[in-house]
Design a protein around this motif. Sequence first.
Motif, mmCIF file in Angstrom:
data_model
loop_
_atom_site.group_PDB
_atom_site.id
_atom_site.type_symbol
_atom_site.label_atom_id
_atom_site.label_comp_id
_atom_site.label_asym_id
_atom_site.label_seq_id
_atom_site.Cartn_x
_atom_site.Cartn_y
_atom_site.Cartn_z
ATOM 1 N N MET A 15 0.831 -1.210 0.000
ATOM 2 C CA MET A 15 0.000 0.000 0.000
ATOM 3 C C MET A 15 0.862 1.254 0.000
ATOM 4 O O MET A 15 0.581 2.224 -0.702
ATOM 5 C CB MET A 15 -0.917 0.000 1.226
ATOM 6 N N GLU A 16 1.927 1.248 0.795
ATOM 7 C CA GLU A 16 2.741 2.452 0.947
ATOM 8 C C GLU A 16 3.683 2.656 -0.233
ATOM 9 O O GLU A 16 3.923 3.790 -0.660
ATOM 10 C CB GLU A 16 3.537 2.369 2.244
ATOM 11 N N ARG A 17 4.230 1.566 -0.773
ATOM 12 C CA ARG A 17 5.223 1.673 -1.845
ATOM 13 C C ARG A 17 4.607 1.625 -3.233
ATOM 14 O O ARG A 17 5.244 2.045 -4.203
ATOM 15 C CB ARG A 17 6.260 0.545 -1.713
ATOM 16 N N GLY A 18 3.399 1.086 -3.364
ATOM 17 C CA GLY A 18 2.686 1.150 -4.628
ATOM 18 C C GLY A 18 2.803 -0.072 -5.513
ATOM 19 O O GLY A 18 1.925 -0.313 -6.329
ATOM 20 N N THR A 19 3.869 -0.842 -5.394
ATOM 21 C CA THR A 19 4.058 -2.024 -6.225
ATOM 22 C C THR A 19 4.639 -3.156 -5.390
ATOM 23 O O THR A 19 5.260 -2.924 -4.338
ATOM 24 C CB THR A 19 5.016 -1.758 -7.405
ATOM 25 N N VAL A 20 4.451 -4.390 -5.884
ATOM 26 C CA VAL A 20 5.034 -5.548 -5.221
ATOM 27 C C VAL A 20 6.555 -5.469 -5.256
ATOM 28 O O VAL A 20 7.237 -5.810 -4.280
ATOM 29 C CB VAL A 20 4.532 -6.848 -5.887
ATOM 30 N N THR A 21 7.090 -5.010 -6.393
ATOM 31 C CA THR A 21 8.548 -4.903 -6.526
ATOM 32 C C THR A 21 9.135 -3.984 -5.467
ATOM 33 O O THR A 21 10.112 -4.323 -4.788
ATOM 34 C CB THR A 21 8.911 -4.386 -7.926
ATOM 35 N N ALA A 22 8.544 -2.796 -5.312
ATOM 36 C CA ALA A 22 9.048 -1.836 -4.329
ATOM 37 C C ALA A 22 8.856 -2.350 -2.904
ATOM 38 O O ALA A 22 9.708 -2.145 -2.034
ATOM 39 C CB ALA A 22 8.356 -0.489 -4.503
ATOM 40 N N ALA A 23 7.728 -3.021 -2.657
ATOM 41 C CA ALA A 23 7.473 -3.569 -1.321
ATOM 42 C C ALA A 23 8.495 -4.639 -0.970
ATOM 43 O O ALA A 23 8.993 -4.708 0.158
ATOM 44 C CB ALA A 23 6.056 -4.134 -1.249
ATOM 45 N N ALA A 24 8.803 -5.506 -1.947
ATOM 46 C CA ALA A 24 9.781 -6.562 -1.713
ATOM 47 C C ALA A 24 11.155 -5.980 -1.400
ATOM 48 O O ALA A 24 11.857 -6.435 -0.495
ATOM 49 C CB ALA A 24 9.853 -7.478 -2.938
ATOM 50 N N ALA A 25 11.546 -4.951 -2.155
ATOM 51 C CA ALA A 25 12.837 -4.307 -1.912
ATOM 52 C C ALA A 25 12.873 -3.675 -0.529
ATOM 53 O O ALA A 25 13.892 -3.742 0.181
ATOM 54 C CB ALA A 25 13.107 -3.269 -2.991
ATOM 55 N N HIS A 26 11.767 -3.070 -0.119
ATOM 56 C CA HIS A 26 11.702 -2.419 1.196
ATOM 57 C C HIS A 26 11.848 -3.425 2.332
ATOM 58 O O HIS A 26 12.544 -3.165 3.323
ATOM 59 C CB HIS A 26 10.375 -1.665 1.327
ATOM 60 N N LEU A 27 11.211 -4.584 2.179
ATOM 61 C CA LEU A 27 11.247 -5.588 3.242
ATOM 62 C C LEU A 27 12.426 -6.544 3.115
ATOM 63 O O LEU A 27 12.659 -7.358 4.008
ATOM 64 C CB LEU A 27 9.938 -6.384 3.247
ATOM 65 N N GLY A 28 13.146 -6.464 1.987
ATOM 66 C CA GLY A 28 14.304 -7.318 1.803
ATOM 67 C C GLY A 28 13.959 -8.774 1.555
ATOM 68 O O GLY A 28 14.710 -9.681 1.954
#
Length: 306
Positions: A15-28
């Motif tokens: 929700m915060e990052r907008g995409t699955v790709t960005a979310a995955a990178a954020h959470l590592g």
Amino acid sequence: MSTPFRQFQAFHAIMERGTVTAAAAHLGISQPAISNLLAQLERRTKLKLFERRRGRLVPTPEAAVLFDEIDTIVRGLDHVNQAVADLQNRTAGQLQVATNHALAFGFIPAEIAAFCELRPNLTLAMQSQYSGKIQEWVAAGLYEIGICERPILHEGLEERRFTFETLCAIPNSAGLSDHAWVTPADLDDYPFIIMGADHMVTRRTREAFHANGAHFRVRCHTDLFRNALNLVKQGLGAAMIDPFTLASDDGEGYVVRRLNPTVHLDIVIVTRRDRPISVVGQEFLDQIIPRMEKIATDTMQDRIEA
């Protein structure tokens, strides 16, 4: 029903990052892992949280409600994790500031940069958000310092109040460049861009117009002073703008004039009443409070063309 926190964390990141790709990178973690966590959450809650349109995830109304409910909780865990990391690394303190958008575009980043110049080991947590959410975060202990607009919505918060004069930004095409001041009569029935009908600046501007027998014509509603100023620059109307937004803008495409009677914006610095402020936090306040006080007494005359 118990839902593993990791699923909420994955949902929050999407929700915060907008995409699955960005979310995955954020959470590592990997993209398939994020997608799997989201699928598990939808099965557990029996809620459809995203529509898949043209390869993109579009949040459903249910997702928006869930996000609002878990936002503070997820941020709270991130806060704990950061505190643990700081203790493990023996980091020399952390500055935690949540600020409204107007100060986030220029003033607070510049103040933080100056503050950190002599503190190379200081870690930072800075977030811009709407005022109600900032107060919620400070009340919950997620941020030590909050800078937001009044009114105060949460008990237990100490406030230091500043009152700033807003100035009228008018498109160059309006033909008012020869006015040192403008009055409601000068802008009678002229289109205005406002910060929502209930915003304090909108209310006070409307009252000034009505008291002077002028028609306050609203053409556009928006949510940020920055957005309002950008619309002024496109010639869509005038807007009352705070001094921080004006100071961080290039000043092109419009003139700035003082409105008579003046319209003020109330901004507060909030901290928790029941928690002593850290040494780092107090030092930062000692730096920014005199500068905010100076801006509060400054009419921004240098931004006003003769």
